[in-house]
Design a protein around this motif. Structure first.
Motif, PDB file in Angstrom:
ATOM      1  N   PRO A  20       0.812  -1.223   0.000  1.00  0.00           N
ATOM      2  CA  PRO A  20       0.000   0.000   0.000  1.00  0.00           C
ATOM      3  C   PRO A  20       0.844   1.272   0.000  1.00  0.00           C
ATOM      4  N   VAL A  21       2.000   1.213   0.628  1.00  0.00           N
ATOM      5  CA  VAL A  21       2.887   2.381   0.678  1.00  0.00           C
ATOM      6  C   VAL A  21       3.487   2.630  -0.702  1.00  0.00           C
ATOM      7  N   GLN A  22       3.875   1.585  -1.405  1.00  0.00           N
ATOM      8  CA  GLN A  22       4.393   1.732  -2.762  1.00  0.00           C
ATOM      9  C   GLN A  22       3.310   2.248  -3.712  1.00  0.00           C
ATOM     10  N   ALA A  23       2.078   1.762  -3.551  1.00  0.00           N
ATOM     11  CA  ALA A  23       0.965   2.244  -4.375  1.00  0.00           C
ATOM     12  C   ALA A  23       0.707   3.726  -4.113  1.00  0.00           C
ATOM     13  N   PHE A  24       0.768   4.120  -2.851  1.00  0.00           N
ATOM     14  CA  PHE A  24       0.592   5.516  -2.479  1.00  0.00           C
ATOM     15  C   PHE A  24       1.677   6.383  -3.124  1.00  0.00           C
ATOM     16  N   HIS A  25       2.927   5.961  -2.993  1.00  0.00           N
ATOM     17  CA  HIS A  25       4.042   6.738  -3.545  1.00  0.00           C
ATOM     18  C   HIS A  25       3.894   6.890  -5.063  1.00  0.00           C
ATOM     19  N   ALA A  26       3.562   5.821  -5.743  1.00  0.00           N
ATOM     20  CA  ALA A  26       3.371   5.889  -7.194  1.00  0.00           C
ATOM     21  C   ALA A  26       2.255   6.873  -7.549  1.00  0.00           C
ATOM     22  N   ALA A  27       1.166   6.818  -6.806  1.00  0.00           N
ATOM     23  CA  ALA A  27       0.045   7.735  -7.056  1.00  0.00           C
ATOM     24  C   ALA A  27       0.442   9.179  -6.781  1.00  0.00           C
ATOM     25  N   MET A  28       1.213   9.398  -5.726  1.00  0.00           N
ATOM     26  CA  MET A  28       1.653  10.762  -5.386  1.00  0.00           C
ATOM     27  C   MET A  28       2.528  11.345  -6.486  1.00  0.00           C
ATOM     28  N   LEU A  29       3.409  10.535  -7.051  1.00  0.00           N
ATOM     29  CA  LEU A  29       4.288  11.010  -8.113  1.00  0.00           C
ATOM     30  C   LEU A  29       3.509  11.435  -9.354  1.00  0.00           C
ATOM     31  N   GLU A  30       2.340  10.873  -9.549  1.00  0.00           N
ATOM     32  CA  GLU A  30       1.522  11.185 -10.727  1.00  0.00           C
ATOM     33  C   GLU A  30       0.599  12.390 -10.537  1.00  0.00           C
ATOM     34  N   LEU A  31       0.346  12.791  -9.294  1.00  0.00           N
ATOM     35  CA  LEU A  31      -0.659  13.835  -9.048  1.00  0.00           C
ATOM     36  C   LEU A  31      -0.385  15.155  -9.769  1.00  0.00           C
ATOM     37  N   CYS A  43       7.792  15.246  -3.165  1.00  0.00           N
ATOM     38  CA  CYS A  43       7.365  14.232  -2.219  1.00  0.00           C
ATOM     39  C   CYS A  43       8.332  13.060  -2.266  1.00  0.00           C
ATOM     40  N   GLY A  44       8.404  12.335  -1.148  1.00  0.00           N
ATOM     41  CA  GLY A  44       9.249  11.156  -1.124  1.00  0.00           C
ATOM     42  C   GLY A  44       9.487  10.665   0.283  1.00  0.00           C
ATOM     43  N   PHE A  45      10.268   9.602   0.354  1.00  0.00           N
ATOM     44  CA  PHE A  45      10.578   8.981   1.635  1.00  0.00           C
ATOM     45  C   PHE A  45      11.668   9.769   2.351  1.00  0.00           C
ATOM     46  N   ASN A  46      11.510   9.926   3.634  1.00  0.00           N
ATOM     47  CA  ASN A  46      12.476  10.636   4.462  1.00  0.00           C
ATOM     48  C   ASN A  46      13.832   9.940   4.362  1.00  0.00           C
ATOM     49  N   HIS A  77      -6.582  12.913  -5.807  1.00  0.00           N
ATOM     50  CA  HIS A  77      -5.975  13.079  -4.481  1.00  0.00           C
ATOM     51  C   HIS A  77      -6.618  12.122  -3.485  1.00  0.00           C
ATOM     52  N   VAL A  78      -7.924  12.055  -3.499  1.00  0.00           N
ATOM     53  CA  VAL A  78      -8.650  11.160  -2.588  1.00  0.00           C
ATOM     54  C   VAL A  78      -8.209   9.713  -2.811  1.00  0.00           C
ATOM     55  N   ALA A  79      -8.079   9.302  -4.056  1.00  0.00           N
ATOM     56  CA  ALA A  79      -7.655   7.934  -4.370  1.00  0.00           C
ATOM     57  C   ALA A  79      -6.239   7.662  -3.872  1.00  0.00           C
ATOM     58  N   ALA A  80      -5.341   8.623  -4.027  1.00  0.00           N
ATOM     59  CA  ALA A  80      -3.955   8.446  -3.566  1.00  0.00           C
ATOM     60  C   ALA A  80      -3.909   8.266  -2.056  1.00  0.00           C
TER      61      ALA A  80
END
Length: 97
Positions: A20-31, A43-46, A77-80
Motif C-alpha cells: 500500500p505504501v508503494q501504491a501511495f508513492h506511485a500515485a503521489m508522483l503522478e498527481l 514528495c518522497g521517503f524521508n 488526491h482522494v484515491a492516492a
C-alpha cells in the motif's frame, strides 16, 4: 501562494516496501500531471532514519486557499490518500506566503 506540508508516519507493520505504501508513492508522483491546481510538488521517503521522524514527506504549492481546498476534494488526491488507509497517520500544515 499557499505551501502545503504533510508528514506521514507509517503504522507498525508497514514499511516503505509495503504494497500500500508503494501504491501511495506511485500515485503521489503522478498527481502533478493529473491536477493542474498544483503549482509546485516535492514528495518522497524521508532520508533521515530516526524514530521521531516522519517516514514520508510532501511539500506542495497552490495559488490560493481555494485551490488547496479543491485539491483536497479532487478524486485523484482522494484515491492516492486512500492507498494509505490503515497504514499511516498524518499531520499537515499550510502557510501563506
Amino acid at each position: 501562494m499557499i505551501t502545503h506540508v504533510v508528514l506521514f508516519k507509517l503504522l507498525p507493520g508497514f514499511t516503505a516496501d509495503s504494497a500500500p505504501v508503494q501504491a501511495f508513492h506511485a500515485a503521489m508522483l503522478e498527481l502533478p500531471g493529473k491536477i493542474p491546481l498544483i503549482k509546485s510538488w516535492s514528495c518522497g521517503f524521508n532520508t533521515v532514519p530516526d524514530a521521531q521522524a516522519a517516514h514520508y514527506v510532501l511539500v506542495a504549492g497552490f495559488e490560493s486557499q481555494a485551490d488547496l481546498f479543491a485539491y483536497f476534494e479532487h478524486p485523484e488526491h482522494v484515491a492516492a490518500v486512500c492507498c494509505l488507509d490503515g497504514a499511516a497517520e498524518l499531520l499537515f500544515g499550510d502557510i501563506a506566503a
